[in-house]
Design a protein around this motif. Sequence first.
Motif, PDB file in Angstrom:
ATOM      1  N   LEU A 324       0.827  -1.210   0.000  1.00 19.73           N
ATOM      2  CA  LEU A 324       0.000   0.000   0.000  1.00 19.73           C
ATOM      3  C   LEU A 324       0.858   1.255   0.000  1.00 19.73           C
ATOM      4  O   LEU A 324       0.553   2.237  -0.707  1.00 19.73           O
ATOM      5  N   ILE A 325       1.930   1.269   0.799  1.00 12.44           N
ATOM      6  CA  ILE A 325       2.804   2.453   0.832  1.00 12.44           C
ATOM      7  C   ILE A 325       3.517   2.613  -0.509  1.00 12.44           C
ATOM      8  O   ILE A 325       3.654   3.727  -1.034  1.00 12.44           O
ATOM      9  N   GLU A 326       3.972   1.512  -1.067  1.00 11.30           N
ATOM     10  CA  GLU A 326       4.619   1.603  -2.376  1.00 11.30           C
ATOM     11  C   GLU A 326       3.641   2.093  -3.432  1.00 11.30           C
ATOM     12  O   GLU A 326       4.008   2.868  -4.329  1.00 11.30           O
ATOM     13  N   ASN A 327       2.382   1.661  -3.331  1.00 11.19           N
ATOM     14  CA  ASN A 327       1.363   2.119  -4.277  1.00 11.19           C
ATOM     15  C   ASN A 327       1.171   3.629  -4.165  1.00 11.19           C
ATOM     16  O   ASN A 327       1.054   4.335  -5.177  1.00 11.19           O
ATOM     17  N   SER A 328       1.173   4.146  -2.931  1.00 15.72           N
ATOM     18  CA  SER A 328       1.069   5.596  -2.739  1.00 15.72           C
ATOM     19  C   SER A 328       2.316   6.304  -3.257  1.00 15.72           C
ATOM     20  O   SER A 328       2.242   7.411  -3.806  1.00 15.72           O
ATOM     21  N   LEU A 329       3.472   5.681  -3.080  1.00 10.12           N
ATOM     22  CA  LEU A 329       4.716   6.272  -3.569  1.00 10.12           C
ATOM     23  C   LEU A 329       4.727   6.361  -5.089  1.00 10.12           C
ATOM     24  O   LEU A 329       5.114   7.387  -5.666  1.00 10.12           O
ATOM     25  N   MET A 330       4.261   5.295  -5.748  1.00 10.53           N
ATOM     26  CA  MET A 330       4.343   5.230  -7.203  1.00 10.53           C
ATOM     27  C   MET A 330       3.222   6.013  -7.880  1.00 10.53           C
ATOM     28  O   MET A 330       3.431   6.645  -8.912  1.00 10.53           O
ATOM     29  N   HIS A 331       2.012   5.973  -7.309  1.00  6.43           N
ATOM     30  CA  HIS A 331       0.851   6.534  -8.014  1.00  6.43           C
ATOM     31  C   HIS A 331       0.200   7.712  -7.307  1.00  6.43           C
ATOM     32  O   HIS A 331      -0.679   8.342  -7.888  1.00  6.43           O
ATOM     33  N   GLY A 332       0.593   7.982  -6.054  1.00  4.64           N
ATOM     34  CA  GLY A 332      -0.042   9.066  -5.318  1.00  4.64           C
ATOM     35  C   GLY A 332       0.824  10.309  -5.258  1.00  4.64           C
ATOM     36  O   GLY A 332       1.759  10.509  -6.045  1.00  4.64           O
ATOM     37  N   GLY A 333       0.506  11.150  -4.289  1.00  2.00           N
ATOM     38  CA  GLY A 333       1.255  12.389  -4.120  1.00  2.00           C
ATOM     39  C   GLY A 333       1.054  12.943  -2.719  1.00  2.00           C
ATOM     40  O   GLY A 333       0.154  12.529  -1.984  1.00  2.00           O
ATOM     41  N   GLY A 334       1.910  13.886  -2.328  1.00  2.00           N
ATOM     42  CA  GLY A 334       1.789  14.541  -1.043  1.00  2.00           C
ATOM     43  C   GLY A 334       2.136  13.614   0.105  1.00  2.00           C
ATOM     44  O   GLY A 334       2.872  12.630  -0.049  1.00  2.00           O
ATOM     45  N   THR A 335       1.596  13.945   1.276  1.00  2.00           N
ATOM     46  CA  THR A 335       1.883  13.201   2.489  1.00  2.00           C
ATOM     47  C   THR A 335       1.152  11.861   2.480  1.00  2.00           C
ATOM     48  O   THR A 335      -0.033  11.788   2.125  1.00  2.00           O
ATOM     49  N   VAL A 336       1.867  10.834   2.915  1.00  2.00           N
ATOM     50  CA  VAL A 336       1.268   9.505   3.071  1.00  2.00           C
ATOM     51  C   VAL A 336       0.984   9.308   4.554  1.00  2.00           C
ATOM     52  O   VAL A 336       1.874   9.438   5.391  1.00  2.00           O
ATOM     53  N   THR A 337      -0.283   9.012   4.878  1.00  2.00           N
ATOM     54  CA  THR A 337      -0.697   8.857   6.274  1.00  2.00           C
ATOM     55  C   THR A 337      -1.075   7.410   6.535  1.00  2.00           C
ATOM     56  O   THR A 337      -1.895   6.829   5.807  1.00  2.00           O
ATOM     57  N   VAL A 338      -0.460   6.864   7.589  1.00  2.00           N
ATOM     58  CA  VAL A 338      -0.840   5.526   8.053  1.00  2.00           C
ATOM     59  C   VAL A 338      -1.635   5.723   9.336  1.00  2.00           C
ATOM     60  O   VAL A 338      -1.099   6.174  10.352  1.00  2.00           O
TER      61      VAL A 338
END
Length: 429
Positions: A324-338
């Motif tokens: 999930l974090i890698e998916n946010s890194l590759m396809h998302g943007g901004g801050t990643v919140t867990v």
Amino acid sequence: MKRRMINSLLGVVLVVVAVFCVPLALVEKQSIVNNAQNRVDAAAVRLLGLVETRLAADEPVTGERIGSGVVEGDYAEITVPGQALVTIGQRPTGAHLLTATETGPHGETVTVEQSSRDVDRDTANMLLLLGLVALLAVLAAVALALWQARRLTRPLIDLAETAERLGSGDPRPRDRRYGVPELDRVAEVLDASAERIGRMLTAERRLAADASHQLRTPLTALSMRLEEITALAHQPETVREEATIALQQVERLTDVVQRLLTNQRDTHGPTATRGFDLDEVIKQQVGEWSATLRGRGRRLVTEGLSHVTATGTPGTVSQVLATLIENSLMHGGGTVTVRVRPSGSSVVVEVQDEGAGVPAELGNRVFERTVSGRNSTGIGLAVARDLAEADGGRLELLSLKPPVFALFLPRTADDQRGSLARGGGAAEE
């Protein structure tokens, strides 16, 4: 086989024809002869009655007077004591004649003869009719044998083709039935075998695809750690720390491989029953991905509950969160919140970023294999969901924009009782 079936059925029909037609022909012939003989006897009796009537009336007995009493085609001789022989008709010729003789009370004798031509003709017609019936029976038997042979040989040919397709690696079931219980049973067995072979091949292909994809993430993290070790070689303590982390990555890699292999062999559902500290898993993921996100000008933060004990396998949960974090890194943007929050008897770990989100046309299809909105492999989220379900949890997409993926994990009974006494906080890396 077709020829043997035709010969067998034809042989049975010929035997039946011989057994029934020959006795029937003999009986019918005798009936025809008896009927003809009865007609001659009746003609003799009738003629004798006419003669007695004439004698009782003292009238002369002549052929002209009583000739009407003889059936056309018959020949009769009348013998009266004291009178000349009276003949009526033309004497028939031939070796076989039908003859009847009757004698009256006054010594008068009447003899009637008839040719056997009519008997022979009727017998010939009867035999011809029986011959036609027998021929039609044989032709019907041949047609039935051909139809039955095709009906039985075609399914056998289809079954042979199905077996050949299975042997050549094409496991698609044909779902054909033929109306013959034995052949249908063979077809069902072949279809079931085809489905099992298909599942086995699919499992093998999925294992190869899953392994190649799942090994990529820990290998990437291991590579980054090794690069940091190289860059910090002048600091012995840091080197040892990074080496320890690298060893942990290797152990995690081993656990992932073992988990994949176990999932392919385990057909009895989830097996995770022990509790683990969810904070440790999240802390591990934050440590692994924070540096990479900082390198791209982004942040990784954690929110919500702490000191949560969930039921599952730490290695599996780590792998799902890493995906999930890698998916946010590759396809998302901004801050990643867990974010960790309670949900009934479960604990939910949400991973959210500030990117464009999941396209509306995809929705939950993002968990389907080969489905991707960013030209990726389309395997990662599907594998993550499979791993979560195999571990007793589930992975859902809660929001399209902002994108929020949620991992639901069962909580231990002790953790549920103590949840009211704990509070939440926030941390940033």
